[in-house]
Motif scaffolding. Structure first.
Motif, short mmCIF file in Angstrom:
data_model
loop_
_atom_site.label_atom_id
_atom_site.label_comp_id
_atom_site.label_asym_id
_atom_site.label_seq_id
_atom_site.Cartn_x
_atom_site.Cartn_y
_atom_site.Cartn_z
N GLY A 169 10.69 -40.05 77.72
CA GLY A 169 10.48 -39.13 76.63
C GLY A 169 9.18 -39.42 75.90
N PRO A 213 15.11 -44.38 78.37
CA PRO A 213 14.72 -45.25 77.26
C PRO A 213 14.70 -44.45 75.96
CG PRO A 213 13.22 -45.51 79.13
CD PRO A 213 14.07 -44.30 79.39
N TYR A 236 6.86 -37.75 72.10
CA TYR A 236 7.02 -37.04 70.82
C TYR A 236 8.18 -37.67 70.02
CZ TYR A 236 4.39 -33.77 73.74
OH TYR A 236 3.46 -33.23 74.60
N TYR A 260 12.14 -51.82 67.51
CA TYR A 260 10.78 -51.43 67.10
C TYR A 260 10.55 -50.08 67.75
CZ TYR A 260 10.57 -53.82 71.56
OH TYR A 260 10.85 -54.25 72.83
N LEU A 275 8.27 -47.38 69.87
CA LEU A 275 7.13 -47.17 70.77
C LEU A 275 6.67 -45.71 70.73
CD1 LEU A 275 8.69 -49.14 73.81
CD2 LEU A 275 6.99 -50.00 72.17
N SER A 283 17.60 -49.15 74.93
CA SER A 283 16.48 -49.49 74.05
C SER A 283 15.99 -50.89 74.38
CB SER A 283 16.94 -49.46 72.58
OG SER A 283 15.93 -50.03 71.74
N LEU A 284 14.66 -51.09 74.31
CA LEU A 284 14.10 -52.42 74.58
C LEU A 284 14.27 -53.32 73.37
CD1 LEU A 284 10.83 -52.20 76.63
CD2 LEU A 284 13.20 -52.39 77.40
N GLY A 285 14.31 -52.74 72.18
CA GLY A 285 14.41 -53.59 70.99
C GLY A 285 14.22 -52.78 69.73
C1 LIG Z 1 15.03 -45.41 61.97
C2 LIG Z 1 14.37 -45.59 63.30
C3 LIG Z 1 15.23 -46.44 64.22
N1 LIG Z 1 14.10 -44.30 63.95
C4 LIG Z 1 13.37 -44.57 65.15
C5 LIG Z 1 13.02 -43.29 65.86
N2 LIG Z 1 12.25 -42.45 64.98
C6 LIG Z 1 11.89 -41.22 65.62
C7 LIG Z 1 11.13 -41.50 66.88
C8 LIG Z 1 9.90 -42.13 66.81
C9 LIG Z 1 9.18 -42.33 67.98
C10 LIG Z 1 9.67 -41.90 69.19
C11 LIG Z 1 8.83 -42.07 70.38
N3 LIG Z 1 9.59 -42.01 71.61
C12 LIG Z 1 9.74 -40.89 72.35
C13 LIG Z 1 10.48 -41.21 73.47
C14 LIG Z 1 10.79 -42.59 73.38
C15 LIG Z 1 11.50 -43.46 74.20
C16 LIG Z 1 11.68 -44.77 73.82
C17 LIG Z 1 11.13 -45.23 72.62
C18 LIG Z 1 11.40 -46.60 72.15
N4 LIG Z 1 10.98 -47.03 70.95
N5 LIG Z 1 11.41 -48.30 70.78
C19 LIG Z 1 12.13 -48.70 71.83
N6 LIG Z 1 12.74 -49.92 71.99
C20 LIG Z 1 12.13 -47.63 72.74
C21 LIG Z 1 12.78 -47.73 74.01
N7 LIG Z 1 13.30 -47.92 75.03
C22 LIG Z 1 10.38 -44.37 71.81
C23 LIG Z 1 10.23 -43.06 72.20
C24 LIG Z 1 10.89 -41.27 69.24
C25 LIG Z 1 11.64 -41.10 68.07
C26 LIG Z 1 12.99 -42.13 63.75
C27 LIG Z 1 13.37 -43.42 63.06
#
Ligand SMILES: CC(C)N1CCN(Cc2ccc(Cn3ccc4ccc(-c5n[nH]c(N)c5C#N)cc43)cc2)CC1
Length: 237
Positions: A109, A83, A111, A134, A136, A130-132
């Motif tokens: 993952g 994810p 951080y 937004y 997480l 990715s779920l969507g």
């Molecule tokens: C512009 C913009 C789209 N960017 C976004 C990411 N930002 C950095 C950043 C911020 C937080 C995380 C937290 N994190 C760590 C591992 C991990 C795995 C999945 C997800 C996750 N989030 N949303 C989903 N649908 C997910 C799924 N499946 C989040 C995760 C990871 C990475 C930077 C900005």
């Protein structure tokens, strides 16, 4: 189906002991193991992260523990599912494809993410999802959602396999509204057609409601729905 989940928060997955997933595990339909990534650390502090090369906010997950974890759980039939905010949008079709796999390894993952070399050097094919749109805190909640979507599709898990044929996203349309007793509640009545006993009429009504709902709530799905399927089924139903 065999599933291994790797996370620094293994307790996040206690919901997978409950309900139909818990039952699938108990009856052997699903062989699910959850692992603490820190099992594969080698320092006294059990470190899994470090600061990002190139600067930027937060921390990144180090590659060594992941490589050791993959070596411990991977097999020739494994598929790695990761994810990620930048992954391919996860759909019902993806759930069906994963449900057909022999062995899934989920990497959760945290951080700011996992060192890219972990995915690039993984000893199995990789699917970043990715779920969507937004953000997480990490991958754990996504894995719970994906595990529900997959497990529902495993033969023998849902008592009534018919549930899978007419539900939302299974045929590209949103499902029709559902009703149960009482026939009249809060001044609202169940649509008469559903109480008519005329199964052809009921099928046509549900089809029309499904098309109407999809057209008004999900124009993207409606546009993608083959026009010829709309006309033919209306006549058939
Ligand atoms: C512009 C913009 C789209 N960017 C976004 C990411 N930002 C950095 C950043 C911020 C937080 C995380 C937290 N994190 C760590 C591992 C991990 C795995 C999945 C997800 C996750 N989030 N949303 C989903 N649908 C997910 C799924 N499946 C989040 C995760 C990871 C990475 C930077 C900005």
């Amino acid at each position: 189906m065999r599933v291994d989940i790797i996370s620094i928060f293994p307790d996040y997955f206690s919901p997978l002991d409950l309900s139909l997933i818990g039952k699938a595990r108990g009856t052997g339909l699903l062989d699910l193991s959850v692992h603490d990534l820190r099992t594969w650390t080698s320092d006294v502090h059990r470190t899994v992260d470090d600061s990002p090369y190139g600067g930027g906010p937060g921390m990144v997950m180090r590659p060594e523990p992941w490589a050791a974890a993959f070596s411990a759980v991977a097999s020739p039939s494994s598929l790695l599912v990761v994810p990620s905010p930048v992954g391919k949008p996860f759909t019902q079709a993806d759930a069906a494809a994963l449900a057909a796999q022999e062995h899934l390894v989920f990497a959760c993952g945290r951080y700011e993410g996992i060192d890219q070399r972990v995915l690039d050097s993984a000893p199995m094919p990789v699917r970043e999802v990715s779920l969507g749109d937004y953000v997480l805190f990490g991958g754990e909640v996504a894995v719970i959602v994906i595990m529900e979507a997959i497990t529902r599709l495993l033969p023998g898990v849902l008592g009534n396999a018919d549930s899978l044929t007419e539900e939302s996203h299974s045929d590209g349309l949103l499902e029709a509204p559902v009703y149960t007793k009482p026939a009249s509640w809060d001044g609202l009545d169940v649509p008469e057609v559903l109480r008519s006993g005329d199964h052809g009429k009921i099928a046509r009504w549900r089809r029309e409601q499904s098309l109407l709902r999809t057209a008004t709530r999900r124009p993207d799905l409606f546009e993608a729905y083959p026009p010829e399927k709309i006309g033919k089924l209306d006549r058939a139903a």
